[in-house]
Design a protein around this motif. Structure first.
Motif, PDB file in Angstrom:
ATOM      1  N   SER A   5      15.901 -20.251 -13.077  1.00  0.00           N
ATOM      2  CA  SER A   5      16.438 -20.554 -11.758  1.00  0.00           C
ATOM      3  C   SER A   5      17.917 -20.765 -11.919  1.00  0.00           C
ATOM      4  O   SER A   5      18.389 -21.211 -12.954  1.00  0.00           O
ATOM      5  CB  SER A   5      15.784 -21.815 -11.193  1.00  0.00           C
ATOM      6  OG  SER A   5      16.454 -22.229 -10.040  1.00  0.00           O
ATOM      7  N   ALA A   6      18.660 -20.457 -10.881  1.00  0.00           N
ATOM      8  CA  ALA A   6      20.088 -20.732 -10.915  1.00  0.00           C
ATOM      9  C   ALA A   6      20.321 -22.225 -10.956  1.00  0.00           C
ATOM     10  O   ALA A   6      19.601 -23.000 -10.353  1.00  0.00           O
ATOM     11  CB  ALA A   6      20.766 -20.142  -9.689  1.00  0.00           C
ATOM     12  N   SER A   7      21.327 -22.636 -11.697  1.00  0.00           N
ATOM     13  CA  SER A   7      21.786 -24.023 -11.598  1.00  0.00           C
ATOM     14  C   SER A   7      22.901 -24.013 -10.568  1.00  0.00           C
ATOM     15  O   SER A   7      22.781 -23.386  -9.535  1.00  0.00           O
ATOM     16  CB  SER A   7      22.252 -24.520 -12.969  1.00  0.00           C
ATOM     17  OG  SER A   7      23.226 -23.670 -13.499  1.00  0.00           O
ATOM     18  N   PRO A   9      25.721 -22.724  -8.514  1.00  0.00           N
ATOM     19  CA  PRO A   9      26.097 -21.329  -8.303  1.00  0.00           C
ATOM     20  C   PRO A   9      27.461 -21.018  -8.906  1.00  0.00           C
ATOM     21  O   PRO A   9      28.383 -21.818  -8.835  1.00  0.00           O
ATOM     22  CB  PRO A   9      26.137 -21.200  -6.775  1.00  0.00           C
ATOM     23  CG  PRO A   9      25.375 -22.369  -6.248  1.00  0.00           C
ATOM     24  CD  PRO A   9      25.541 -23.452  -7.258  1.00  0.00           C
ATOM     25  N   ALA A  78      20.916 -30.134 -11.155  1.00  0.00           N
ATOM     26  CA  ALA A  78      20.740 -28.756 -10.704  1.00  0.00           C
ATOM     27  C   ALA A  78      19.334 -28.512 -10.185  1.00  0.00           C
ATOM     28  O   ALA A  78      19.142 -27.758  -9.228  1.00  0.00           O
ATOM     29  CB  ALA A  78      21.048 -27.791 -11.848  1.00  0.00           C
ATOM     30  N   ASP A  82      19.051 -27.117  -6.525  1.00  0.00           N
ATOM     31  CA  ASP A  82      18.473 -25.785  -6.352  1.00  0.00           C
ATOM     32  C   ASP A  82      17.267 -25.832  -5.416  1.00  0.00           C
ATOM     33  O   ASP A  82      17.077 -24.949  -4.579  1.00  0.00           O
ATOM     34  CB  ASP A  82      18.073 -25.250  -7.727  1.00  0.00           C
ATOM     35  CG  ASP A  82      17.861 -23.745  -7.726  1.00  0.00           C
ATOM     36  OD1 ASP A  82      18.484 -23.056  -6.908  1.00  0.00           O
ATOM     37  OD2 ASP A  82      17.072 -23.267  -8.551  1.00  0.00           O
ATOM     38  N   HIS A  86      16.783 -23.813  -1.927  1.00  0.00           N
ATOM     39  CA  HIS A  86      15.636 -22.914  -1.783  1.00  0.00           C
ATOM     40  C   HIS A  86      14.788 -23.263  -0.566  1.00  0.00           C
ATOM     41  O   HIS A  86      14.524 -22.403   0.291  1.00  0.00           O
ATOM     42  CB  HIS A  86      14.777 -22.965  -3.043  1.00  0.00           C
ATOM     43  CG  HIS A  86      13.523 -22.151  -2.946  1.00  0.00           C
ATOM     44  ND1 HIS A  86      13.519 -20.778  -3.033  1.00  0.00           N
ATOM     45  CD2 HIS A  86      12.226 -22.521  -2.741  1.00  0.00           C
ATOM     46  CE1 HIS A  86      12.284 -20.328  -2.887  1.00  0.00           C
ATOM     47  NE2 HIS A  86      11.483 -21.370  -2.712  1.00  0.00           N
ATOM     48  N   HIS A 114       8.596 -23.356  -5.927  1.00  0.00           N
ATOM     49  CA  HIS A 114       9.845 -23.558  -6.648  1.00  0.00           C
ATOM     50  C   HIS A 114       9.638 -24.474  -7.850  1.00  0.00           C
ATOM     51  O   HIS A 114      10.165 -24.222  -8.934  1.00  0.00           O
ATOM     52  CB  HIS A 114      10.897 -24.161  -5.710  1.00  0.00           C
ATOM     53  CG  HIS A 114      12.292 -23.965  -6.196  1.00  0.00           C
ATOM     54  ND1 HIS A 114      12.970 -24.915  -6.916  1.00  0.00           N
ATOM     55  CD2 HIS A 114      13.139 -22.907  -6.082  1.00  0.00           C
ATOM     56  CE1 HIS A 114      14.170 -24.460  -7.213  1.00  0.00           C
ATOM     57  NE2 HIS A 114      14.305 -23.246  -6.724  1.00  0.00           N
ATOM     58  N   SER A 119      11.386 -22.354 -10.927  1.00  0.00           N
ATOM     59  CA  SER A 119      12.525 -23.051 -11.536  1.00  0.00           C
ATOM     60  C   SER A 119      12.165 -24.024 -12.636  1.00  0.00           C
ATOM     61  O   SER A 119      11.538 -25.054 -12.398  1.00  0.00           O
ATOM     62  CB  SER A 119      13.297 -23.809 -10.441  1.00  0.00           C
ATOM     63  OG  SER A 119      14.322 -24.583 -11.013  1.00  0.00           O
ATOM     64  N   TYR A 121      14.456 -25.700 -13.984  1.00  0.00           N
ATOM     65  CA  TYR A 121      15.349 -26.813 -13.663  1.00  0.00           C
ATOM     66  C   TYR A 121      14.630 -27.840 -12.788  1.00  0.00           C
ATOM     67  O   TYR A 121      14.690 -29.044 -13.034  1.00  0.00           O
ATOM     68  CB  TYR A 121      16.588 -26.304 -12.916  1.00  0.00           C
ATOM     69  CG  TYR A 121      17.564 -25.533 -13.753  1.00  0.00           C
ATOM     70  CD1 TYR A 121      18.689 -26.142 -14.280  1.00  0.00           C
ATOM     71  CD2 TYR A 121      17.369 -24.176 -14.010  1.00  0.00           C
ATOM     72  CE1 TYR A 121      19.608 -25.437 -15.041  1.00  0.00           C
ATOM     73  CE2 TYR A 121      18.272 -23.461 -14.778  1.00  0.00           C
ATOM     74  CZ  TYR A 121      19.390 -24.092 -15.295  1.00  0.00           C
ATOM     75  OH  TYR A 121      20.285 -23.385 -16.053  1.00  0.00           O
ATOM     76  N   THR A 122      13.952 -27.353 -11.746  1.00  0.00           N
ATOM     77  CA  THR A 122      13.271 -28.270 -10.840  1.00  0.00           C
ATOM     78  C   THR A 122      12.100 -28.958 -11.530  1.00  0.00           C
ATOM     79  O   THR A 122      11.890 -30.159 -11.355  1.00  0.00           O
ATOM     80  CB  THR A 122      12.797 -27.514  -9.580  1.00  0.00           C
ATOM     81  OG1 THR A 122      13.939 -26.966  -8.924  1.00  0.00           O
ATOM     82  CG2 THR A 122      12.088 -28.446  -8.618  1.00  0.00           C
TER      83      THR A 122
END
Length: 214
Positions: A5-7, A9, A78, A82, A86, A114, A119, A121-122
């Motif tokens: 997943s993007a942290s 941007p 993040a 994120d 989302h 998500h 993700s 990260y999540t």
């Protein structure tokens, strides 16, 4: 690593040369840290393993992050930031005429997918919220407050539309729903059933638990 997943941007199109390489390397370190943290927790996360997954020498991490805690802090923030983007984006695509209770169910699915599928990260942020030192959670808590505001609006709309059962405390209901959704990160694996089944089950429980009896 199975998922990403993007942290925060970044726009690599405006970066060139060594600076662009530095941005990519930093992102690679964050991705690796999110992967390890989501699976092994704060205590079990070792920078040596993060470096191995990021295909770096361990000392190189300190060029980008002064300490393990600085790296973990970025991942923890993040993950919720994120999630905020989302779920907010998914809800923004829902037609205005959709009933408030159904918008809550859309948010349930977006949150779970998500957290469990999209993700690392999540997943890391949710699973380690109670493990990391409080100083690491400052930015994460600020993002959680923003995310909570989004869910409060969903429940407020459902109350205003008469779509929550009489006598139900919407604040307690909202916290219990989010708590249950987050807890899935602790127990769910594909071996326990498909994610589609988990999402449908969660939506059924939320709808039947919140809606007035028919």
């Amino acid at each position: 690593m199975a998922r990403k997943s993007a942290s925060a941007p970044t726009d690599d199109s405006i970066e060139t040369g060594a600076e662009s390489k530095a941005v990519r390397t930093r992102k690679r370190i964050l991705d690796a840290a999110a992967y390890v943290l989501s699976r092994k927790g704060y205590a079990g996360t070792r920078l040596s393993e993060v470096a191995e997954i990021a295909e770096l020498q361990a000392p190189a991490i300190y060029y980008y992050f002064p300490s393990k805690d600085d790296l973990v802090e970025e991942v923890m923030w993040a993950g919720i930031a994120d999630m905020n983007v989302h779920v907010g984006g998914v809800l923004a695509e829902v037609p205005a005429e959709v009933r408030p209770i159904d918008r809550i169910l859309v948010a349930v699915e977006a949150h779970m997918r998500h957290e469990l599928e999209i993700s690392d990260y999540t997943t890391a942020s949710i699973r380690n919220a109670g493990q990391v030192p409080e100083k690491i959670r400052v930015r994460q808590l600020e993002e959680e407050a923003k995310y909570g505001k989004m869910w409060r609006a969903l429940f407020d709309d459902a109350v205003a539309a008469g779509e929550l059962r009489s006598g139900l405390d919407p604040v307690i209901a909202r916290m219990l729903v989010l708590g249950a959704l987050n807890w899935a990160a602790e127990w769910w694996t594909p071996e326990r059933g498909s994610l589609d089944t988990v999402v449908r089950t969660a939506q059924d429980i939320v709808r039947n638990g919140l809606s007035p009896g028919r």
